[in-house]
Design an enzyme around this catalytic site. Structure first.
Site, PDB file in Angstrom:
ATOM      1  N   SER A  27       0.166  -8.752  -0.928  1.00  0.00           N
ATOM      2  CA  SER A  27       1.017  -9.546  -0.039  1.00  0.00           C
ATOM      3  C   SER A  27       0.340 -10.821   0.445  1.00  0.00           C
ATOM      4  O   SER A  27       1.014 -11.732   0.935  1.00  0.00           O
ATOM      5  CB  SER A  27       1.463  -8.696   1.162  1.00  0.00           C
ATOM      6  OG  SER A  27       0.383  -8.369   2.007  1.00  0.00           O
ATOM      7  N   THR A  72       0.981  -4.686   4.201  1.00  0.00           N
ATOM      8  CA  THR A  72       0.793  -4.942   5.625  1.00  0.00           C
ATOM      9  C   THR A  72       0.074  -6.258   5.917  1.00  0.00           C
ATOM     10  O   THR A  72       0.154  -6.755   7.041  1.00  0.00           O
ATOM     11  CB  THR A  72       0.010  -3.795   6.291  1.00  0.00           C
ATOM     12  OG1 THR A  72      -1.276  -3.665   5.664  1.00  0.00           O
ATOM     13  CG2 THR A  72       0.780  -2.485   6.167  1.00  0.00           C
ATOM     14  N   THR A  80       0.811  -1.215   0.000  1.00  0.00           N
ATOM     15  CA  THR A  80       0.000   0.000   0.000  1.00  0.00           C
ATOM     16  C   THR A  80       0.844   1.263   0.000  1.00  0.00           C
ATOM     17  O   THR A  80       0.439   2.293  -0.548  1.00  0.00           O
ATOM     18  CB  THR A  80      -0.939  -0.008   1.219  1.00  0.00           C
ATOM     19  OG1 THR A  80      -1.818  -1.129   1.119  1.00  0.00           O
ATOM     20  CG2 THR A  80      -1.786   1.256   1.287  1.00  0.00           C
TER      21      THR A  80
END
EC number: 3.5.1.1
Length: 388
Positions: free
Chosen positions: A102, A137, A52
């Site tokens: 991710s 994240t 992000t």
């Protein structure tokens, strides 16, 4: 936002960018090109796995939900938008192919990052101060944990990212980026293991987890607390003397390209223990069980773990609670209790131990020794429990 010529334009105000010639490079940094306005500043490598922090939205400055649809932000853009960072360090960038966010990553990424970082940071004679990592994240804690257990020197490795895209009205990634670099060049950040710099706080990678799916204050080390905070953009460490997390091991993955499969199973009422056998039949070499309370297993799960132990398959149990730990019994058994680790971290440690050729007894000691040494070794416990 800066264009592709952002760094050149930036150089007009800050001085000419400095890039070492081939003659100035050594074996540890032969693949690096330094972005610099002052060649006397410490060197920091950015290991770029995107996320992000380098995302944008086409829907406007209030979108922090459907981002990723806009033109991708480059590391050059980020450096241009946070020009103060070049007053702190010289920077080099190593980018890794990441597709699909991710959540779709696996251990090959952290193996790749740690092999680069070991060469750049840990080679004898390296003058690089530290490294930082950009990462999505959703699974940052997993990649960072893998690097933390396989980096073979005391230099800072600092993971960061963002919860808001760079096009948001108040993006958090720019501050996180600067603070990660400031931590990486700080002598006080050495000898602490890997760190996460996020939302004005510093936490230990070993104990950190993403605690909120939406807000910037997401990475927390709930039981163990923060290592430090940022004041005026600079790291302030709460404890003067450096120390590593209790029980943190190191594994050599110099020539490793793939790790053994380990699955995580969530324990609950009515848990189907046949899933444990099915996982092994499907190729799993180990199992992490997330148990209720203090990492409890149902009778059927405990029976399955004992049977798998006879087959050479380790079963590690962790608590599914937000914090706390399971506790091994007095007698060593076929179920191994992880010391204050979450499920994803226990999975990575078990993968690395199996890959390193650990025996079942060695795997048990790896996970349980910190707890056993604390609970059963000191007097009077050593006497009380010996009498039972």
């Amino acid at each position: 936002m800066f264009t592709s010529k952002s760094l050149t334009a930036l150089a007009i105000g800050l001085g000419a960018l400095v890039s070492p010639t081939k003659a100035e490079k050594s074996s540890f940094d032969s693949d690096l090109t330094w972005i610099s306005t002052d060649s006397s500043l410490p060197k920091v490598v950015i290991y770029n796995a995107r996320g992000t922090i380098l995302s944008a939205s086409k829907y406007g400055r209030l979108d922090n939900i459907n981002y990723g649809s806009g033109p991708p932000v480059t590391v050059d853009h980020m450096i241009g938008n946070v020009s103060e960072v070049l007053k702190v360090a010289q920077l080099a960038v190593v980018s890794f192919p990441v597709a699909g966010g991710s959540a779709g990553l696996n251990s090959s990424l952290y193996l790749n990052i740690t092999q680069h970082a070991n060469r750049h940071l840990c080679t004898e004679g390296s003058d690089i101060a530290g490294g930082i990592m950009f990462h999505g994240t959703n699974t940052l804690e997993e990649t960072a944990f893998g690097v933390d257990l396989t980096l073979n020197c005391s230099k800072p490795f600092v993971a960061t990212g963002a919860m808001r895209p760079d096009t948001y009205i108040s993006p958090d990634g720019r501050s996180n980026f600067f603070q990660a670099v400031a931590t990486a060049v700080s002598p006080d950040a050495r000898d602490r293991g890997g760190l996460i710099a996020f939302n004005d706080r510093i936490t230990s990678i070993y104990y950190s987890t993403k605690s909120n799916a939406n807000t910037p204050d997401t990475f927390r080390s709930i039981e163990q607390g923060n290592v430090g905070a940022f004041l005026g953009g600079q790291p302030y460490f709460y404890f003067g003397g450096p120390s590593y997390p209790t029980g943190r091991p190191h594994f050599d993955v110099t020539n490793t390209t793939e790790l053994p499969a380990v699955v995580v199973l969530y324990g609950h009422q009515g848990f189907d223990a046949s899933l444990m056998y099915a996982a092994v039949a499907n190729g799993a070499k180990g199992i992490v069980h997330m148990g209720s309370g203090a990492a409890s297993l149902s009778p059927s799960a405990r029976e399955a773990a004992a049977e798998l132990f006879k087959q050479g398959i380790p079963v590690v149990t962790v608590t599914r609670s937000v914090t706390g730990t399971g506790m091994p019994g007095i007698e060593k058994g076929p179920v191994f209790y992880a010391s204050y680790l979450q499920g994803p971290q226990a999975r990575i440690m078990l993968q690395l131990a199996i890959n390193a050729g650990y025996t079942l007894d060695e795997i048990r000691d790896l996970f349980e020794a910190p707890l056993r040494n604390a609970i059963y070794a000191p007097a009077p416990n050593s006497e009380w429990f010996a009498e039972v």
